[in-house]
Scaffold this motif. Structure first.
Motif, PDB file in Angstrom:
ATOM      1  N   MET A   1       0.947  -1.241  -0.055  1.00  0.00           N
ATOM      2  CA  MET A   1      -0.206  -0.193  -0.021  1.00  0.00           C
ATOM      3  C   MET A   1       0.831   1.244   0.189  1.00  0.00           C
ATOM      4  SD  MET A   1      -3.076   0.827   2.825  1.00  0.00           S
ATOM      5  CE  MET A   1      -3.966   2.203   2.464  1.00  0.00           C
ATOM      6  N   GLU A   2       0.573   2.073  -0.783  1.00  0.00           N
ATOM      7  CA  GLU A   2       1.335   3.495  -0.827  1.00  0.00           C
ATOM      8  C   GLU A   2       0.954   4.336   0.477  1.00  0.00           C
ATOM      9  OE1 GLU A   2       1.342   5.669  -4.432  1.00  0.00           O
ATOM     10  OE2 GLU A   2       1.296   3.629  -5.584  1.00  0.00           O
ATOM     11  N   PRO A   3       1.771   5.029   1.019  1.00  0.00           N
ATOM     12  CA  PRO A   3       1.865   5.783   2.280  1.00  0.00           C
ATOM     13  C   PRO A   3       0.362   6.864   2.030  1.00  0.00           C
ATOM     14  CG  PRO A   3       4.027   5.848   2.039  1.00  0.00           C
ATOM     15  CD  PRO A   3       3.311   5.119   0.518  1.00  0.00           C
ATOM     16  N   LEU A   4      -0.424   6.836   3.142  1.00  0.00           N
ATOM     17  CA  LEU A   4      -1.392   7.941   3.123  1.00  0.00           C
ATOM     18  C   LEU A   4      -1.140   9.262   4.108  1.00  0.00           C
ATOM     19  CD1 LEU A   4      -4.232   5.378   3.195  1.00  0.00           C
ATOM     20  CD2 LEU A   4      -3.766   7.020   1.117  1.00  0.00           C
ATOM     21  N   SER A  37       4.120  -3.198   3.451  1.00  0.00           N
ATOM     22  CA  SER A  37       3.842  -4.583   3.992  1.00  0.00           C
ATOM     23  C   SER A  37       2.297  -4.564   3.993  1.00  0.00           C
ATOM     24  CB  SER A  37       4.472  -5.003   4.959  1.00  0.00           C
ATOM     25  OG  SER A  37       5.835  -5.083   4.780  1.00  0.00           O
ATOM     26  N   LEU A  38       1.431  -3.392   4.036  1.00  0.00           N
ATOM     27  CA  LEU A  38       0.174  -3.365   3.964  1.00  0.00           C
ATOM     28  C   LEU A  38      -0.748  -3.539   2.772  1.00  0.00           C
ATOM     29  CD1 LEU A  38       0.150  -0.391   6.673  1.00  0.00           C
ATOM     30  CD2 LEU A  38       0.054  -2.853   7.197  1.00  0.00           C
ATOM     31  N   ASP A  39      -1.933  -4.368   3.088  1.00  0.00           N
ATOM     32  CA  ASP A  39      -2.726  -4.338   1.967  1.00  0.00           C
ATOM     33  C   ASP A  39      -4.051  -3.395   2.257  1.00  0.00           C
ATOM     34  OD1 ASP A  39      -1.970  -6.928   0.560  1.00  0.00           O
ATOM     35  OD2 ASP A  39      -1.752  -7.493   2.624  1.00  0.00           O
ATOM     36  N   PHE A  40      -4.199  -3.140   3.568  1.00  0.00           N
ATOM     37  CA  PHE A  40      -5.041  -2.056   4.067  1.00  0.00           C
ATOM     38  C   PHE A  40      -4.495  -1.463   5.159  1.00  0.00           C
ATOM     39  CE2 PHE A  40      -6.565  -5.866   6.055  1.00  0.00           C
ATOM     40  CZ  PHE A  40      -7.054  -5.339   7.217  1.00  0.00           C
ATOM     41  N   LEU A  41      -5.162  -0.445   5.745  1.00  0.00           N
ATOM     42  CA  LEU A  41      -4.525  -0.023   6.936  1.00  0.00           C
ATOM     43  C   LEU A  41      -5.605  -0.204   7.972  1.00  0.00           C
ATOM     44  CD1 LEU A  41      -2.678   1.889   8.923  1.00  0.00           C
ATOM     45  CD2 LEU A  41      -3.861   3.799   8.110  1.00  0.00           C
ATOM     46  N   VAL A  56      -8.535   1.806   2.837  1.00  0.00           N
ATOM     47  CA  VAL A  56      -8.210   0.831   1.835  1.00  0.00           C
ATOM     48  C   VAL A  56      -8.193   1.508   0.796  1.00  0.00           C
ATOM     49  CG1 VAL A  56     -10.471  -0.004   1.384  1.00  0.00           C
ATOM     50  CG2 VAL A  56      -8.751  -1.365   0.362  1.00  0.00           C
ATOM     51  N   ARG A  57      -7.099   1.465  -0.168  1.00  0.00           N
ATOM     52  CA  ARG A  57      -6.875   2.054  -1.628  1.00  0.00           C
ATOM     53  C   ARG A  57      -7.834   1.284  -2.612  1.00  0.00           C
ATOM     54  NH1 ARG A  57      -3.704   6.232  -2.596  1.00  0.00           N
ATOM     55  NH2 ARG A  57      -1.994   6.637  -1.272  1.00  0.00           N
TER      56      ARG A  57
END
Length: 162
Positions: A1-4, A37-41, A56-57
């Protein structure tokens, strides 16, 4: 996942009021999250432990969902399974999370629920980055498990939005 950013996260919630979003406590050590390493936060609110958040993106941008659960007093000798990542845990480490549906359905009190890892750290479990107490029957690769998790999470998000 890209950082938010914190602002992107706060703007993403589809089933919360403005005041609820303002009160959200971001994950501890937010600046140190292992985004790659995240698929969602996913995280539990440190100020209100019965609340959690999923961000989630998606193709349409970023979607945030507030969820809630009740504290489980279940004995640790039984096993439970997370519906998102299919990871086996002691039953007290899996919780039924309910999300108020978005829009008018949510304002009328309609919710959807799913059993999830109580700490909402599914991505870390499927990649072996967080230790598990129970032997796992899953033999699929982390990549396959991540794809399954993404599909299940998308289904949950669609149910919240519908």
């Amino acid at each position: 996942m890209e950082p938010l950013s914190a602002d992107e996260i706060r703007r993403s919630f589809v089933n919360s009021t403005k005041s609820q979003v303002k009160a959200i406590a971001l994950p501890s050590r937010f600046s140190e999250l292992p985004w790659e390493s995240l698929d969602f936060l996913g995280w539990r609110d440190a100020k209100a432990p019965n609340r959690g958040y999923l961000v989630v993106r998606r193709d349409g941008g970023v979607t945030g969902i507030a969820v809630s659960t009740q504290t489980s007093g279940a004995a640790r000798r039984f096993a439970g399974l997370c519906d998102l990542c299919n990871t086996a845990h002691h039953v007290s480490d899996v919780a039924l999370f309910a999300a108020r549906r978005a829009g008018s359905a949510g304002r009328e009190g309609n919710t959807v629920g799913m059993y999830m890892c109580a700490d909402l750290a599914c991505s870390l479990y499927i990649r072996g980055l967080r230790e598990l107490d129970l032997p796992q029957g899953e033999t699929a690769t982390p990549e396959v498990r991540a794809e399954r998790l993404t599909n299940r999470l998308e289904s949950f998000v669609r149910r919240v939005l519908s």
